[in-house]
Enzyme design. Structure first.
Site, PDB file in Angstrom:
ATOM      1  N   ARG A  70      41.374  40.794  49.735  1.00  0.00           N
ATOM      2  CA  ARG A  70      40.447  40.721  50.679  1.00  0.00           C
ATOM      3  C   ARG A  70      39.885  39.323  51.180  1.00  0.00           C
ATOM      4  O   ARG A  70      39.861  38.330  50.493  1.00  0.00           O
ATOM      5  CB  ARG A  70      39.099  41.433  50.253  1.00  0.00           C
ATOM      6  CG  ARG A  70      39.278  43.165  50.170  1.00  0.00           C
ATOM      7  CD  ARG A  70      37.895  43.725  49.605  1.00  0.00           C
ATOM      8  NE  ARG A  70      37.714  43.038  48.166  1.00  0.00           N
ATOM      9  CZ  ARG A  70      36.741  42.145  47.770  1.00  0.00           C
ATOM     10  NH1 ARG A  70      36.067  41.602  48.865  1.00  0.00           N
ATOM     11  NH2 ARG A  70      36.457  42.041  46.569  1.00  0.00           N
ATOM     12  N   TYR A 198      46.547  44.273  53.441  1.00  0.00           N
ATOM     13  CA  TYR A 198      46.017  44.447  52.152  1.00  0.00           C
ATOM     14  C   TYR A 198      45.152  45.599  52.001  1.00  0.00           C
ATOM     15  O   TYR A 198      44.119  45.743  52.822  1.00  0.00           O
ATOM     16  CB  TYR A 198      45.615  43.020  51.767  1.00  0.00           C
ATOM     17  CG  TYR A 198      44.659  43.311  50.481  1.00  0.00           C
ATOM     18  CD1 TYR A 198      45.478  43.359  49.249  1.00  0.00           C
ATOM     19  CD2 TYR A 198      43.343  43.455  50.269  1.00  0.00           C
ATOM     20  CE1 TYR A 198      44.936  43.757  48.240  1.00  0.00           C
ATOM     21  CE2 TYR A 198      42.711  43.698  49.113  1.00  0.00           C
ATOM     22  CZ  TYR A 198      43.500  43.815  48.126  1.00  0.00           C
ATOM     23  OH  TYR A 198      42.806  43.831  46.820  1.00  0.00           O
ATOM     24  N   LYS A 207      36.755  49.998  51.236  1.00  0.00           N
ATOM     25  CA  LYS A 207      35.551  49.320  51.485  1.00  0.00           C
ATOM     26  C   LYS A 207      34.799  49.226  52.992  1.00  0.00           C
ATOM     27  O   LYS A 207      33.697  49.331  52.712  1.00  0.00           O
ATOM     28  CB  LYS A 207      36.060  47.697  51.321  1.00  0.00           C
ATOM     29  CG  LYS A 207      36.850  47.479  50.139  1.00  0.00           C
ATOM     30  CD  LYS A 207      35.864  47.816  48.716  1.00  0.00           C
ATOM     31  CE  LYS A 207      36.946  47.674  47.403  1.00  0.00           C
ATOM     32  NZ  LYS A 207      35.825  47.918  46.287  1.00  0.00           N
ATOM     33  N   HIS A 227      28.935  50.417  44.926  1.00  0.00           N
ATOM     34  CA  HIS A 227      30.276  49.737  44.363  1.00  0.00           C
ATOM     35  C   HIS A 227      30.421  50.368  42.604  1.00  0.00           C
ATOM     36  O   HIS A 227      30.247  49.444  42.009  1.00  0.00           O
ATOM     37  CB  HIS A 227      30.614  48.446  44.544  1.00  0.00           C
ATOM     38  CG  HIS A 227      31.867  47.863  44.235  1.00  0.00           C
ATOM     39  ND1 HIS A 227      32.043  46.297  43.944  1.00  0.00           N
ATOM     40  CD2 HIS A 227      33.102  48.380  44.138  1.00  0.00           C
ATOM     41  CE1 HIS A 227      33.210  46.154  43.811  1.00  0.00           C
ATOM     42  NE2 HIS A 227      33.882  47.188  44.188  1.00  0.00           N
ATOM     43  N   SER A 249      34.274  43.396  41.731  1.00  0.00           N
ATOM     44  CA  SER A 249      35.559  43.447  41.905  1.00  0.00           C
ATOM     45  C   SER A 249      36.515  42.867  40.542  1.00  0.00           C
ATOM     46  O   SER A 249      36.417  41.764  40.359  1.00  0.00           O
ATOM     47  CB  SER A 249      36.236  42.855  43.149  1.00  0.00           C
ATOM     48  OG  SER A 249      35.429  43.397  44.278  1.00  0.00           O
ATOM     49  N   CYS A 251      36.358  43.497  37.492  1.00  0.00           N
ATOM     50  CA  CYS A 251      35.713  43.069  36.276  1.00  0.00           C
ATOM     51  C   CYS A 251      35.918  44.489  35.194  1.00  0.00           C
ATOM     52  O   CYS A 251      34.894  44.399  34.460  1.00  0.00           O
ATOM     53  CB  CYS A 251      34.443  42.984  36.809  1.00  0.00           C
ATOM     54  SG  CYS A 251      34.072  41.231  37.186  1.00  0.00           S
ATOM     55  N   LYS A 253      36.323  47.945  35.925  1.00  0.00           N
ATOM     56  CA  LYS A 253      35.553  49.300  36.453  1.00  0.00           C
ATOM     57  C   LYS A 253      36.707  50.448  35.950  1.00  0.00           C
ATOM     58  O   LYS A 253      36.305  51.065  35.455  1.00  0.00           O
ATOM     59  CB  LYS A 253      35.140  49.274  37.712  1.00  0.00           C
ATOM     60  CG  LYS A 253      33.831  48.650  38.116  1.00  0.00           C
ATOM     61  CD  LYS A 253      33.123  49.225  39.400  1.00  0.00           C
ATOM     62  CE  LYS A 253      34.232  49.028  40.420  1.00  0.00           C
ATOM     63  NZ  LYS A 253      34.293  47.601  40.689  1.00  0.00           N
ATOM     64  N   ASP A 276      35.777  53.367  41.579  1.00  0.00           N
ATOM     65  CA  ASP A 276      35.182  52.194  42.355  1.00  0.00           C
ATOM     66  C   ASP A 276      33.984  52.349  43.129  1.00  0.00           C
ATOM     67  O   ASP A 276      33.272  51.519  43.442  1.00  0.00           O
ATOM     68  CB  ASP A 276      36.531  51.830  43.359  1.00  0.00           C
ATOM     69  CG  ASP A 276      36.319  50.266  43.926  1.00  0.00           C
ATOM     70  OD1 ASP A 276      36.171  49.545  43.453  1.00  0.00           O
ATOM     71  OD2 ASP A 276      36.831  50.375  45.223  1.00  0.00           O
ATOM     72  N   SER A 364      47.923  41.920  42.367  1.00  0.00           N
ATOM     73  CA  SER A 364      48.739  42.736  42.430  1.00  0.00           C
ATOM     74  C   SER A 364      48.011  44.242  42.271  1.00  0.00           C
ATOM     75  O   SER A 364      47.217  44.454  41.161  1.00  0.00           O
ATOM     76  CB  SER A 364      50.154  42.837  41.781  1.00  0.00           C
ATOM     77  OG  SER A 364      49.981  42.563  40.386  1.00  0.00           O
ATOM     78  N   ARG A 365      48.649  45.368  42.725  1.00  0.00           N
ATOM     79  CA  ARG A 365      47.929  46.539  42.689  1.00  0.00           C
ATOM     80  C   ARG A 365      48.700  47.851  42.712  1.00  0.00           C
ATOM     81  O   ARG A 365      49.858  47.759  42.890  1.00  0.00           O
ATOM     82  CB  ARG A 365      47.196  46.947  44.034  1.00  0.00           C
ATOM     83  CG  ARG A 365      45.864  45.792  44.369  1.00  0.00           C
ATOM     84  CD  ARG A 365      44.740  45.961  43.593  1.00  0.00           C
ATOM     85  NE  ARG A 365      43.692  44.910  43.826  1.00  0.00           N
ATOM     86  CZ  ARG A 365      42.406  45.149  43.450  1.00  0.00           C
ATOM     87  NH1 ARG A 365      42.085  46.783  43.467  1.00  0.00           N
ATOM     88  NH2 ARG A 365      41.441  44.460  43.930  1.00  0.00           N
ATOM     89  N   GLY A 490      38.103  50.166  24.637  1.00  0.00           N
ATOM     90  CA  GLY A 490      37.749  51.254  24.128  1.00  0.00           C
ATOM     91  C   GLY A 490      36.353  51.225  23.385  1.00  0.00           C
ATOM     92  O   GLY A 490      35.622  52.066  23.316  1.00  0.00           O
ATOM     93  N   ASN A 492      33.924  49.566  24.007  1.00  0.00           N
ATOM     94  CA  ASN A 492      32.883  49.719  24.929  1.00  0.00           C
ATOM     95  C   ASN A 492      32.164  51.120  24.784  1.00  0.00           C
ATOM     96  O   ASN A 492      30.994  51.254  24.997  1.00  0.00           O
ATOM     97  CB  ASN A 492      33.234  49.358  26.104  1.00  0.00           C
ATOM     98  CG  ASN A 492      33.548  48.005  26.630  1.00  0.00           C
ATOM     99  OD1 ASN A 492      33.092  47.073  25.846  1.00  0.00           O
ATOM    100  ND2 ASN A 492      34.106  47.650  27.642  1.00  0.00           N
TER     101      ASN A 492
HETATM  102  C1  OXD Z   1      37.730  45.326  45.353  1.00  0.00           C
HETATM  103  C2  OXD Z   1      38.713  46.574  45.093  1.00  0.00           C
HETATM  104  O1  OXD Z   1      38.278  44.551  45.725  1.00  0.00           O
HETATM  105  O2  OXD Z   1      38.193  47.738  44.425  1.00  0.00           O
HETATM  106  O3  OXD Z   1      36.787  45.561  44.696  1.00  0.00           O
HETATM  107  O4  OXD Z   1      39.950  46.681  45.534  1.00  0.00           O
HETATM  108 MN    MN Z   2      36.304  47.542  44.065  1.00  0.00          MN
END
Ligand code: OXD
Ligand code: MN
Length: 583
Positions: A70, A198, A207, A227, A249, A251, A253, A276, A364-365, A490, A492
């Protein structure tokens, strides 16, 4: 396919006139359409098919190397009054923004197909869902939107019934970073994005719509667009609590939403509703309910393995699109910490050289349908959403923030959320690892002035006496040598169990100046290799550090000037006063 809704047809016609595509395709959202697009991108080289035996129906996309995250500095909220966008956003006057970006859209789709994607954010039948149409010249965007949203004929039928939809116009343009802008016009329910392919810049349902535009709509209509992941935690007795958590982002989720209970926690089950975004509405009885507006995941790949997130690791074994990962000699996708295989090609398509940078880009996603997740909750499709027991804020903090604490009440919880700070990650371009304020993990995503946003959050206290409890967690606390104190992943679940016990009034707490903390005994550490000293460190509140933190939160809040709700400053002052009481 066209439409009988003239507002939509007129807009599509005007965009075609401006961008001059070679042809126009209205997406019906069918599997056959998806397959056709995939085949076409395979031929054009936009997608590379991965090994069909081990990764059936999986493809690799390599983006332009300058287009991997982003771009917050190129993202604008364009409201008539600059104050409405607030100091938390980049702002441009709507007329100037339209002129600037329309000039870039002129002829931008020449020689390309223009795709019209009607989509619904949220279950098609849900009163909480909202509609949009994205026009794009990127077949990669269409394929990703198919995995990420409910798109096509059903969405179009609802758009035609209701007449209201968010207009999103996207073109990859020439990918020149100097000709890249992501503009939002909340007053017009419109988005214009050019120059990037992207995800967060180009999949406009995510977003741009589901957070920036939706947060604006939510304020007007009395709900919240956040979020947040949504997770169901089922006890061995079959009692399920739903928890929504806001972390910045990259972290964790996705990992928390798909947590696998460790062997030491027999009988516990986790159900994923979303990883997300959560849209939160009060129902008639004052219960806060959540839907996930998305239908798929666009997750960070590096670090995903059978230990850190087995559900994600398994679900991206087929029917997934990978963006910017490395490749092995036998044509499997590869990323750092995958734990199996060896890369031969890096994310740019160059030969991989050990020590010369990562094989997979750190941002990378994977894109995959939510239904591929073994922990998928059928309630993700429930029109009425799920009741939320707890809201949890968190960030990536080496020090200061304890493993978990509970806010004193809803309004103090708003302060806890407003004070969230975290180290920056590769999800956005810019420096990585710098601590910045990221209120409610919404810094890059709130479509209006944070001061008004906090006032909106505070107003919920007047509207319901059944609001969820609010917590803060920090999985990332480190010792002086930089070693993480808490095992995370796990494990957590142990913290989520304390949160649930608090919600059910089954456990007490230490009342401190910053909120309620567990005693070391209240967190189940059975079978965990963690010393009493480490637990004490994880659950400690260093008053001097906190005094400095609260002073900094106060300064930050005051930077919002007159629009800041004075109530929030009063709550901050109460915490400061409590910290100043001698032990
Ligand atoms: C972010 C995503 O950047 O969810 O928060 O991709
Ligand atoms: Mn996000």
């Amino acid at each position: 396919m066209t439409t009988r809704l003239s507002a939509l047809q007129d807009w599509v016609d005007s965009v075609a006139k401006l961008t001059q595509p070679e042809d126009i395709h209205w997406c019906n959202g069918s599997d056959a359409e998806y397959k056709r697009l995939i085949r076409q991108m395979n031929r054009s080289g936009d997608l590379i098919e991965l090994d069909a035996a081990s990764y059936p129906n999986c493809y690799l996309h390599r983006s332009d190397p300058t287009d991997v995250a982003r771009v917050e500095h190129l993202t604008f909220i364009c409201t008539q009054d600059e104050e409405d966008a607030g100091p938390n956003n980049h702002w441009m006057k709507p007329a100037d923004a339209h002129a600037k970006i329309d000039a870039l859209f002129e002829g931008a789709m020449q020689g390309r197909t223009m795709y019209v994607i009607p989509y619904c954010m949220g279950p098609i039948e849900s009163p909480y869902s909202r509609l949009g149409v994205e026009i794009t010249d990127s077949p990669y965007v269409v394929a990703n939107m198919k995995l990420m949203t409910r798109m096509g004929a059903d969405a179009l039928a609802r758009i035609e019934r209701e007449g209201t939809f968010v207009k999103g116009l996207h073109s990859t343009g020439d990918l020149d970073p100097d000709r890249r802008f992501i503009m939002h016009f909340p007053e017009e329910l419109a988005i214009k994005s050019i120059g990037s392919g992207y995800g967060g810049n180009a999949l406009l349902g995510k977003k741009c719509h589901a957070l920036r535009i939706a947060s604006w709509q939510a304020r007007q209509e009395g709900w919240l667009a956040e979020h947040m992941l949504i997770v169901g935690v089922e006890s061995p007795q079959g009692e399920t609590h739903y928890i929504a958590c806001a972390f910045p982002s990259a972290c964790g989720k996705t990992n928390l939403a798909m947590l696998i209970p460790p062997d030491s926690q027999p009988g516990w089950k986790i159900w994923t509703l979303g990883d997300d975004i959560a849209w939160l509405h009060l129902d008639e009885g004052g219960q806060l309910r959540a839907i996930n507006p998305e239908a798929g995941y666009f997750g960070v790949v590096p670090g995903t393995n059978a230990k850190t997130n087995k559900n994600a690791f398994d679900m991206i074994q087929s029917d997934a699109i990978f963006t910017n990962v490395g490749v092995t000699a036998d044509n499997q996708p590869w990323w750092e910490d995958k734990k199996t295989g060896t890369p031969v090609t890096d994310w740019k398509g160059d030969p991989y050289v050990e020590g010369a940078g990562p094989a997979a880009h750190p941002n990378s996603r994977f894109t995959v349908s939510a239904k591929r997740n073994a922990a998928y909750s059928e309630l993700a499709d429930a029109p009425e959403g799920v009741p939320i027991s707890a809201l949890v804020f968190g960030g990536r903090r080496k020090e200061l923030a304890p493993l978990v604490y509970e806010a004193k009440d809803w309004k103090h919880g708003v302060l806890v959320g407003a004070g969230v700070a975290s180290e920056t990650t590769a999800a956005a371009t810019g420096e990585i690892g710098v601590v910045r304020r990221d209120p409610m993990a919404m810094k890059p995503f709130c479509g209006y002035n944070f001061a008004d946003y906090w006032a909106h959050w505070l107003s919920f206290a007047e509207r319901s006496d059944k609001l969820p409890r609010v917590f803060h967690v920090n999985w990332f606390r480190q010792d002086a040598d930089g070693k993480f104190l808490w095992p995370g992943f796990g494990e957590n679940l142990r913290v989520l169990r304390w949160i649930i016990d608090r919600c059910e009034n089954r456990v007490g707490a230490n009342e401190t100046a910053i909120g309620f903390l567990p005693t070391a005994d209240d967190i189940d550490t059975r079978d965990l290799d963690i010393s009493a000293e480490t637990m004490a460190a994880l659950l400690s509140v260093d008053k001097d550090q906190w005094k400095a933190e609260m002073a900094s939160v106060g300064e930050y809040l005051q930077s919002y000037g007159d629009r800041l709700p004075s109530e929030l400053l009063a709550i901050q002052a109460d915490v400061v006063a409590a910290l100043n009481v001698p032990d």
